[in-house]
Write an enzyme that holds these catalytic residues in place. Structure first.
Site, PDB file in Angstrom:
ATOM      1  N   GLU A  44       0.819  -1.217   0.000  1.00 39.23           N
ATOM      2  CA  GLU A  44       0.000   0.000   0.000  1.00 39.23           C
ATOM      3  C   GLU A  44       0.857   1.274   0.000  1.00 39.23           C
ATOM      4  O   GLU A  44       0.345   2.365  -0.250  1.00 39.23           O
ATOM      5  CB  GLU A  44      -0.931  -0.003   1.217  1.00 39.23           C
ATOM      6  CG  GLU A  44      -1.955  -1.126   1.176  1.00 39.23           C
ATOM      7  CD  GLU A  44      -2.770  -1.222   2.447  1.00 39.23           C
ATOM      8  OE1 GLU A  44      -3.980  -1.000   2.391  1.00 39.23           O
ATOM      9  OE2 GLU A  44      -2.193  -1.522   3.514  1.00 39.23           O
ATOM     10  N   GLY A 113     -12.523  -1.736   1.628  1.00 43.55           N
ATOM     11  CA  GLY A 113     -13.681  -2.359   1.006  1.00 43.55           C
ATOM     12  C   GLY A 113     -14.736  -1.304   0.718  1.00 43.55           C
ATOM     13  O   GLY A 113     -15.000  -0.438   1.559  1.00 43.55           O
ATOM     14  N   MET A 223      -9.447  -0.978   8.400  1.00 46.14           N
ATOM     15  CA  MET A 223      -9.133  -1.465   9.744  1.00 46.14           C
ATOM     16  C   MET A 223      -8.234  -0.529  10.563  1.00 46.14           C
ATOM     17  O   MET A 223      -7.759  -0.927  11.619  1.00 46.14           O
ATOM     18  CB  MET A 223      -8.505  -2.864   9.637  1.00 46.14           C
ATOM     19  CG  MET A 223      -9.417  -3.869   8.950  1.00 46.14           C
ATOM     20  SD  MET A 223      -8.723  -5.517   8.740  1.00 46.14           S
ATOM     21  CE  MET A 223      -8.664  -6.097  10.425  1.00 46.14           C
ATOM     22  N   GLU A 224      -7.998   0.701  10.087  1.00 52.92           N
ATOM     23  CA  GLU A 224      -7.060   1.573  10.802  1.00 52.92           C
ATOM     24  C   GLU A 224      -7.485   3.043  10.903  1.00 52.92           C
ATOM     25  O   GLU A 224      -7.162   3.729  11.885  1.00 52.92           O
ATOM     26  CB  GLU A 224      -5.662   1.557  10.117  1.00 52.92           C
ATOM     27  CG  GLU A 224      -4.948   0.218  10.109  1.00 52.92           C
ATOM     28  CD  GLU A 224      -5.389  -0.689   8.965  1.00 52.92           C
ATOM     29  OE1 GLU A 224      -5.934  -0.168   7.968  1.00 52.92           O
ATOM     30  OE2 GLU A 224      -5.197  -1.911   9.069  1.00 52.92           O
ATOM     31  N   ASP A 247     -12.073  -4.080  -2.984  1.00 59.14           N
ATOM     32  CA  ASP A 247     -13.112  -5.120  -2.953  1.00 59.14           C
ATOM     33  C   ASP A 247     -14.387  -4.452  -2.477  1.00 59.14           C
ATOM     34  O   ASP A 247     -14.382  -3.279  -2.106  1.00 59.14           O
ATOM     35  CB  ASP A 247     -12.681  -6.235  -1.985  1.00 59.14           C
ATOM     36  CG  ASP A 247     -12.482  -5.708  -0.563  1.00 59.14           C
ATOM     37  OD1 ASP A 247     -13.463  -5.657   0.197  1.00 59.14           O
ATOM     38  OD2 ASP A 247     -11.349  -5.312  -0.230  1.00 59.14           O
TER      39      ASP A 247
HETATM   40  N1  ADE Z   1      -9.467  -3.390   3.614  1.00 53.36           N
HETATM   41  C1  ADE Z   1      -9.680  -3.709   2.322  1.00 53.36           C
HETATM   42  N2  ADE Z   1     -10.809  -4.403   2.185  1.00 53.36           N
HETATM   43  C2  ADE Z   1     -11.326  -4.542   3.414  1.00 53.36           C
HETATM   44  C3  ADE Z   1     -12.484  -5.188   3.923  1.00 53.36           C
HETATM   45  N3  ADE Z   1     -13.320  -5.832   3.114  1.00 53.36           N
HETATM   46  N4  ADE Z   1     -12.702  -5.154   5.264  1.00 53.36           N
HETATM   47  C4  ADE Z   1     -11.844  -4.510   6.073  1.00 53.36           C
HETATM   48  N5  ADE Z   1     -10.742  -3.895   5.652  1.00 53.36           N
HETATM   49  C5  ADE Z   1     -10.488  -3.904   4.322  1.00 53.36           C
END
Ligand code: ADE
Length: 284
Positions: A44, A113, A223-224, A247
């Protein structure tokens, strides 16, 4: 607190910064305070550390099991590091950037995501606000609110996020079509709004729909980001977060995430950060 360890690598002749273990390792009295740039995973960050090595040389300081790379990219003094994955890792890393490196501001780059109905793989989301979607101390406190802080949505710095979004828009205008053709994605769109963070990789239709129901304005999940925004809020440090959509947080998310991360994420990050840092470096 463990003492930071310093390593200098690959510096261009005559530009090697002096090694130091002081609390403000990235700066001298005369130099501007650096920008802290971080991502969770190496892919990243793209070629950012290599670009720093070529431009100014890199001084690497190891602290709390992380390597902090100090130098200049596109004329902008920076400290670049990897937070690793999750809110605790991110909070610990950004805390070190603030206290050990005296960064002026923080920029987080990476993938996420897509949650918003208009947000597709290959799009870019710049946070205006960030929230921890897995924080729930109800009924003692409202769901999502950080207890005793009284805040659930942390604002990104308006000016910094605006400059980051402008860099994303320039990237899309200049390279969006080529990027889409190269990676087989649609031409990227830039979205601005709410990014939500939690200590889960969201990977099912049920889970992403639950997020949409609870937080209808959420554009992306990762997640951060909200952990970083909380620490920056508490210390009064401007922060901004940019995420490329790897995604759509559904059952296809694991495969989509892995291929986007390995094949595409670095190119996006390079293109966005180059434009952002060029503008910052030029502004002095
Ligand atoms: N980072 C990238 N895709 C993610 C997802 N689906 N859930 C949590 N963090 C992500």
């Amino acid at each position: 607190m463990s003492a930071p360890m310093t390593t200098a690598t690959g510096a261009a002749p005559g530009t090697t910064p002096n090694a130091t273990t002081s609390a403000t390792a990235g700066t001298t009295a005369a130099s501007p305070r650096p920008l802290g740039i971080l991502a969770a995973l190496p892919q990243e960050l793209g070629d950012l550390i290599e670009a720093m090595r070529a431009e100014s040389g890199v001084r690497t300081i190891t602290h709390g099991q992380r390597d902090y790379h100090v130098g200049t990219v596109r004329g902008a003094p920076c400290v670049v590091t990897l937070a690793r994955v999750g809110k605790v890792a991110a909070a610990a890393t950004v805390s070190a950037l603030i206290h050990e490196f005296d960064v002026e501001a923080i920029v987080f780059t990476g993938v996420a995501g897509g949650v918003g109905s208009a947000v597709r793989v290959g799009d870019i989301v710049v946070a205006e606000t960030l929230l921890q979607h897995d924080l729930d101390a109800s009924p003692l406190f409202p769901r999502f609110e950080v207890p005793l802080l009284g805040v659930s949505r942390f604002a990104a710095d308006t000016a910094l996020a605006g400059r980051l979004a402008a860099a994303c828009e320039r990237f899309v205008a200049e390279e969006g079509a080529a990027c889409a053709a190269r990676f087989g994605t649609r031409e990227p769109r830039v979205h601005r709004g709410l990014i939500v963070s939690g200590d889960q990789f969201v990977a099912s239709a049920a889970a992403v729909n639950a997020l949409r129901e609870a937080l209808p304005d959420a554009l992306a999940v990762e997640m951060e980001g909200a952990a970083i925004a909380q620490v920056c809020y508490e210390y009064g440090v401007p922060c901004a977060v940019v995420r490329t959509i790897s995604d759509t947080a559904d059952d296809h998310a694991p495969a989509s995430f892995v291929s986007f991360l390995t094949e595409i994420a670095g190119a996006y990050s390079n293109a966005i950060l180059a434009r952002f840092l060029e503008a910052r470096g030029a502004a002095g």
